[in-house]
Design an enzyme around this catalytic site. Structure first.
Site, PDB file in Angstrom:
ATOM      1  N   GLU A   1       4.384  14.084  -0.766  1.00 18.07           N
ATOM      2  CA  GLU A   1       4.018  13.828   0.633  1.00 18.07           C
ATOM      3  C   GLU A   1       3.634  15.092   1.404  1.00 18.07           C
ATOM      4  O   GLU A   1       3.957  15.215   2.596  1.00 18.07           O
ATOM      5  CB  GLU A   1       5.198  13.131   1.348  1.00 18.07           C
ATOM      6  CG  GLU A   1       5.550  11.802   0.733  1.00 18.07           C
ATOM      7  CD  GLU A   1       6.798  11.166   1.347  1.00 18.07           C
ATOM      8  OE1 GLU A   1       6.811   9.939   1.474  1.00 18.07           O
ATOM      9  OE2 GLU A   1       7.756  11.889   1.683  1.00 18.07           O
TER      10      GLU A   1
HETATM   11  C1  ACM Z   1       9.830  10.632  -2.220  1.00 20.67           C
HETATM   12  O1  ACM Z   1      10.462   9.548  -2.138  1.00 20.67           O
HETATM   13  N1  ACM Z   1       9.196  11.099  -1.165  1.00 20.67           N
HETATM   14  C2  ACM Z   1       9.791  11.359  -3.459  1.00 20.67           C
END
Ligand code: ACM
Length: 678
Positions: free
Chosen positions: A319
């Site tokens: 992310e």
């Molecule tokens: C994640 O759940 N952002 C790895």
């Protein structure tokens, strides 16, 4: 557990995987690869002693002593044996443990063992002490009691794991988890033969480890809530003693706000930065184009690679928000000059540089599936979380991989959903050679909505079912059988100091300032927190919001509700069995009769106001359900309109209140549907 019902359901739906004798007798989890049942019992008494021979690592003796103490605690027997130490051979000891070689807590360690119980002897043999540890846990789970005493049933078990990587991720950043929380969860992991603790150590909300090279990381990034080097060493030693690896994760280049509180120059946009108090994907991201970033990371990983002995270092990589990269003219110029076409490629450049640093310090790099890129070497390990695609791609490309997609226990799904999620699904086309690159899986305990007080109740007991998926043969997948064994295992996990059962009473007493929690227990027994990512969407939370309300007391996979749903299903599908009908009736009567006390309590306690609709709905459900049951039993037909009206009333009862859901509405609907029509 009512075995009549379990066997009745198993029989009726024809899904019992084992001989019923095994199912009834052995509450083993994970279920062993091979078990042969013999006649007879080994009776346990005060004279029980253990002799450990061969060449184990010292942890083997410590584990034998722990097991002895646990048996003593559970039985109240006064064993005469003190600490079990090297060189104390006891030929006459009833339990003989033989270990060939000292184990090493590392990937692909040999964890196999053979356990043979006969009326006069218990024999455990293993190639390594780590295998012996797994065998000790099996023996503890085999302990039974009847009026004549404690005993182990006579069996021969030959066991080994299906996957070498069986992990639990604990996020210690969103809410910090002190060492004792980690240690008790390590004990839980060992009990169900898990072997990797993945510590998620840095996040937007906190940098949770002392860094001597760059002290402003923990000084300015943690609110004082971090592990010292000494504490981390203690956790690693504690894990090692239980045959568990500790894999640290430092999530970069995104999820890095807390790093920038002390070191804003690492960021891609000007500071100042403050530790975040909210959840979600943040904009803070490291600047991958400055040499100073890599110099910093070199110093940082130099220290951390020495502190953590495992061969893997997790760099997160999930992310990463590219907004600050897009806005930063210097970064864009760097990309042009280096022929980097997009931000994913820029992140791959960053990862390559980090990988060089880690290789220099003797580590292999691991990351979330976002880091997968053809330019990275095959020595990396990918943790597949957004789906299974990355895992499959890795297996095909000879890159090691583990699965976390489907094991997100923070999302509050019931155990069976996770249990039936296979890390190496048969319906995916892969060769045997390719499947070897799937090392196993990790369950993830993200900590936005848990505190040290509630985290165990989200991890356990569901993680025991996932542990079975990672250890046991693929064919072990009967859901009812899993749930019946889980019932026994959850109590054994309590012995280890885990709080998943006991904190509930305390939290209820605190909420209502009284011991008289029963009316509220009746309700919370059939509530579950909302699933998926709904909780944060239904109400704004920060890291300092209270986690003490009904949504925190309610547990995932509420067993009273689940059993009620099963009973209703069994009753409607299998010849309207009278015993089952009686159980359903009794349960609904409890709900109905509880109502006046429950509503009186809710009136007194403002914090309960938010779940008032559930209390009303439970009462209405009980009334409708009892009426429907009565009609089904009597064969008393109703008009279409009767059903339509009731179903309409019930429909709105699925809505969440106080971020919890009432988990018996679907079963009441089924009862209404089951009434014959005129
Ligand atoms: C994640 O759940 N952002 C790895």
């Amino acid at each position: 557990m009512n075995w009549g019902i379990i066997l009745f359901i198993c029989f009726s739906v024809g899904v019992c995987a084992y001989a019923s004798q095994d199912v009834q007798v052995f509450d083993l989890m994970p279920y062993p690869a091979d078990i042969e049942v013999q006649r007879g019992k080994f009776l346990l008494d005060d004279s029980f002693r253990i002799s450990v021979t061969g060449n184990p690592h010292e942890r083997g003796y410590r584990a034998a002593t722990r097991m002895l103490r646990q048996l003593s605690a559970r039985t109240g027997l006064f064993f005469t044996q003190d600490f079990i130490r090297p060189g104390q051979l006891e030929h006459a000891a009833a339990m003989q443990v033989h270990v060939v070689l000292p184990g090493k807590v590392a990937l692909h360690q040999d964890e196999s063992y053979t356990l043979t119980i006969r009326p006069k002897s218990v024999t455990l043999t293993a190639d390594t002490d780590i295998g012996a540890l797994r065998g000790f846990e099996t023996l503890l789970q085999l302990l039974k009691v009847n009026s004549s005493g404690y005993y182990f049933p006579c069996v021969t078990i030959q066991d080994k794991p299906r996957f070498p990587w069986r992990g639990l991720l604990i996020d210690v950043c969103r809410h910090f988890m002190p060492s004792e929380v980690i240690k008790r969860n390590l004990d839980g992991m060992a009990a169900v033969k898990m072997n990797v603790l993945h510590l998620h150590l840095s996040e937007d909300q906190g940098f949770r480890i002392e860094c001597k090279t760059y002290p402003k990381l923990h000084e300015m990034g943690s609110d004082g809530l971090y592990y010292t080097h000494a504490q981390i060493k203690e956790i690693i030693a504690y894990a090692d003693d239980r045959g568990i690896r500790v894999v640290p994760e430092f999530d970069i280049p995104g999820h890095t706000t807390s790093w920038f509180a002390g070191y804003p120059d690492l960021a891609s946009a000007p500071g100042p930065y403050e530790i975040s108090r909210g959840w979600g994907i943040h904009e803070a991201v490291m600047d991958p184009t400055r040499e100073q970033t890599y110099a910093f990371l070199d110093g940082f990983f130099n220290e951390m690679c020495a502190l953590f002995p495992d061969e893997y270092m997790h760099i997160g990589g999930d992310e990463a928000n590219y907004i600050h990269w897009k806005k930063n003219r210097t970064i864009r110029r760097f990309m042009e000059a280096n022929d980097i076409r997009d931000f994913h490629e820029l992140q791959a450049y960053f990862n390559r540089r980090v990988n060089q640093i880690l290789s220099y310090y003797g580590k292999k790099m691991m990351g979330w599936d976002e880091i997968l890129h053809p330019e990275l070497p095959k020595s990396i390990l990918i943790q597949s979380w957004r789906g299974k695609e990355a895992m499959i791609q890795c297996a095909k490309d000879s890159v090691y991989t583990i699965l976390s997609n489907g094991y997100y226990i923070d999302l509050i799904h019931p155990a069976d959903i996770h249990y039936l999620n296979d890390p190496s699904p048969a319906d995916v086309k892969l060769t045997e050679e390719q499947r070897k690159f799937i090392l196993g899986g990790e369950t993830t305990m993200w900590a936005e909505f848990v505190t040290p007080e509630t985290i165990d109740s989200r991890i356990w007991p569901r993680t025991a079912a996932i542990a079975e998926r990672f250890w046991s043969p693929e064919s072990v997948k009967d859901v009812h059988d899993m749930y019946s064994r889980l019932e026994a295992i959850t109590l054994q996990l309590e012995e280890l100091g885990l709080t998943h059962e006991k904190n509930r009473g305390m939290m209820l007493r605190r909420l209502i300032c009284s011991r008289e929690i029963h009316p509220l227990e009746v309700l919370v027994d059939v509530l579950e927190p909302v699933k998926g990512y709904q909780r944060g969407a239904l109400r704004e939370y920060t890291s300092y919001s209270p986690m003490t309300r009904m949504v925190d007391i309610a547990r995932p996979d509420a067993s009273v509700a689940r059993k009620f749903r099963w009973n209703v299903k069994a009753f409607l599908e299998v010849n309207l069995e009278p015993g089952t009908a009686q159980m359903i009736e009794e349960q609904m009567s409890v709900w109905k009769e509880n109502h006046s006390e429950l509503t009186a309590l809710i009136r007194q306690i403002p914090a309960l106001d938010e779940i008032k609709p559930h209390a009303e709905h439970l009462f209405i459900c009980a009334q409708i359900g009892l009426e429907a049951l009565n009609k089904i039993r009597k064969g008393d037909p109703v008009k279409k309109k009767w059903k339509k009206n009731h179903l309409k009333t019930l429909k709105k009862m699925h809505d969440p209140h106080g971020q919890t859901e009432l988990m018996i509405v679907s079963a009441i609907k089924q009862l209404v549907d089951g009434v014959p029509e005129r």
